[in-house]
Design an enzyme around this catalytic site. Structure first.
Site, mmCIF file in Angstrom:
data_model
loop_
_atom_site.group_PDB
_atom_site.id
_atom_site.type_symbol
_atom_site.label_atom_id
_atom_site.label_comp_id
_atom_site.label_asym_id
_atom_site.label_seq_id
_atom_site.Cartn_x
_atom_site.Cartn_y
_atom_site.Cartn_z
ATOM 1 N N GLU A 101 16.321 61.536 -49.635
ATOM 2 C CA GLU A 101 16.978 61.407 -50.931
ATOM 3 C C GLU A 101 16.328 62.278 -52.005
ATOM 4 O O GLU A 101 15.118 62.417 -52.056
ATOM 5 C CB GLU A 101 16.954 59.949 -51.381
ATOM 6 C CG GLU A 101 17.917 59.116 -50.550
ATOM 7 C CD GLU A 101 17.966 57.667 -50.993
ATOM 8 O OE1 GLU A 101 19.076 57.143 -51.133
ATOM 9 O OE2 GLU A 101 16.910 57.071 -51.183
ATOM 10 N N CYS A 114 13.715 64.986 -58.775
ATOM 11 C CA CYS A 114 12.670 64.264 -58.052
ATOM 12 C C CYS A 114 12.853 64.536 -56.559
ATOM 13 O O CYS A 114 13.885 64.208 -55.981
ATOM 14 C CB CYS A 114 12.792 62.776 -58.373
ATOM 15 S SG CYS A 114 11.564 61.784 -57.542
ATOM 16 N N CYS A 121 6.634 57.144 -45.398
ATOM 17 C CA CYS A 121 5.285 57.395 -45.921
ATOM 18 C C CYS A 121 4.314 56.501 -45.169
ATOM 19 O O CYS A 121 4.645 55.372 -44.820
ATOM 20 C CB CYS A 121 5.245 57.080 -47.417
ATOM 21 S SG CYS A 121 3.653 57.497 -48.187
ATOM 22 N N CYS A 125 1.356 51.674 -49.808
ATOM 23 C CA CYS A 125 1.157 51.066 -51.122
ATOM 24 C C CYS A 125 2.012 49.793 -51.168
ATOM 25 O O CYS A 125 3.192 49.818 -50.795
ATOM 26 C CB CYS A 125 1.549 52.034 -52.237
ATOM 27 S SG CYS A 125 0.536 53.524 -52.232
ATOM 28 N N CYS A 128 5.652 49.641 -52.991
ATOM 29 C CA CYS A 128 6.583 50.767 -52.859
ATOM 30 C C CYS A 128 7.543 50.548 -51.693
ATOM 31 O O CYS A 128 7.116 50.210 -50.583
ATOM 32 C CB CYS A 128 5.791 52.058 -52.655
ATOM 33 S SG CYS A 128 6.860 53.495 -52.444
ATOM 34 N N CYS A 348 12.132 54.980 -59.199
ATOM 35 C CA CYS A 348 10.877 55.172 -58.453
ATOM 36 C C CYS A 348 10.650 54.023 -57.487
ATOM 37 O O CYS A 348 10.781 52.871 -57.860
ATOM 38 C CB CYS A 348 9.660 55.139 -59.374
ATOM 39 S SG CYS A 348 9.766 56.161 -60.778
#
Ligand code: SAH
Length: 377
Positions: A101, A114, A121, A125, A128, A348
């Protein structure tokens, strides 16, 4: 089969080459003059040509040679969504049924794109959404710069003769410093005048804090740095950003100081996602101020964006305002990121769930098609 994997094997994708790579290809492989590399870059990045036949100032012989050896393989969009606030999000298809994305955020004085660096990932975290997906793979240089190429073309850079994308932030999915070798040439292309021509202040790499790679970045690229801090002490940061156990706050700040010494023209921003009752207290704001005094920087406060299954909540508006006031009163430039594109899950930390769903759905779909064709055979 995706469009990307459908192209003939063995051809070099010119979209993945920065100026050095492109010059090497033209001079060493093709025996052509260096300026031919620049002409082709201008066709690709200024005029969005992906077909050598359209590159009319090249001469027939060179065009034929290029078509035989190379291609300009650009991404295809599976989904194009527009938020009521103007934010736009594309889901681009990758090899093997993956999707990635890219989000465009228009503001009165600038337009920020962005960009993602990895599929998924591996840093885990806690707050997230991308972390929940796990790590799948690194994006290639072509796939990173392809996001900018696609968005720029869709936004009408060519037809409107205006620069809609004024800033690029590597803040989409993934940890860009863990895909260093592919991300650096892509950022070179964002900066290059034969590429997208953005100033070093306007290309930002965001990292969760890989200390040795911050040092390498300062050697390799002239870009701005954003560091995801999210906590003013190691105990809390260890829990929110597990990478902190390896590179604690003091080491991270020292790396930021070295970066600044090496790249005085670029800026450093710390990102701090505000989560209710976790990191949004007044004492935490004051502790944060003490840390930030060590590194001249800006602070970007991000209200937490919830996603299904998360244990965290967004801080209340008055708590956010109080936190911001404390930092502001200490003389630190602070911005509060407005939440954009909520209705299309473009904020985000929200880039993932839907990709995964769609990726899973497209995988299901592929299996179904395969099963059907087996049945039919
Ligand atoms: N891996 C890089 C870049 C990707 S994330 C990094 O960590 O910096 C971009 C920013 O969004 C980071 O600061 C990240 O911590 C933050 N973020 C992640 N999930 C979020 C959420 N749910 N709400 C608000 N911000 C989030």
């Amino acid at each position: 089969m995706t469009a990307a994997s459908a192209s003939p094997p063995g051809k070099l994708n010119l979209l993945g080459l920065d100026r050095t790579g492109m010059e090497a290809f033209f001079v060493e492989q093709l025996g052509e003059k260096r300026f031919r590399a620049h002409q082709v870059m201008k066709w690709i990045y200024h005029r969005f040509a992906d077909d050598f036949e359209a590159m009319t100032d090249l001469g027939k012989g060179l065009r034929t040679k290029l078509s035989a050896l190379a291609e300009v393989r650009v991404p295809t969009a599976l989904v194009d969504q527009q938020s009521v606030d103007g934010t736009r999000k594309w889901l681009l298809s990758l090899d093997g049924g993956n999707g990635i994305e890219t989000v465009y955020i228009p503001e009165p004085t600038r337009g920020t794109l962005c960009v993602s660096s990895q599929v998924g990932c591996g840093l885990n975290c806690r707050f997230c959404a991308t972390a929940k997906q796990g790590f799948n793979r690194n994006l290639s240089t072509a796939e990173v710069i392809g996001q900018v190429w696609h968005a720029a073309r869709e936004l009408g850079h060519l037809t409107h003769q205006v620069r809609r994308i004024t800033n690029v932030v590597m803040m989409g999915m993934g940890e860009p410093l863990l895909n260093f070798d592919n991300v650096v040439p892509a950022m070179n292309l964002m900066r290059d005048d034969f590429g997208f021509g953005l100033a070093s202040k306007r290309v930002t790499l965001s990292t969760a804090g890989l200390v040795p790679m911050i040092d390498r970045l300062s050697e390799a690229a002239d870009v701005s740095l954003a560091v995801s801090l999210h906590a003013p002490d190691d105990d809390l940061r260890d829990r929110l950003v597990p990478l902190n156990r390896k590179y604690p706050i003091a080491e991270l700040l020292a790396a930021c100081q070295r970066y600044q010494a090496k790249r005085p023209r670029s800026s450093i921003t710390f990102e701090y996602t505000l989560m209710k009752g976790v990191n949004d207290g007044e004492a935490q704001a004051r502790a944060l101020v003490k840390l930030l005094r060590k590194v001249p920087s800006k602070l970007n406060l991000i209200p937490f964006n919830p996603f299904p299954g998360t244990e965290f909540e967004r801080s209340d508006p008055e708590v956010i305002a109080r936190f911001q006031q404390i930092v502001f009163d200490a003389g630190i430039i602070t911005t509060l990121r407005r939440t954009r594109g909520d209705d299309i899950d473009a904020a985000c930390g929200q880039l993932a769930g839907k990709v995964q769903d769609r990726t899973r759905r497209s995988a299901d779909f592929r299996r179904e098609v395969e099963a059907r064709s087996r049945d039919a055979a």
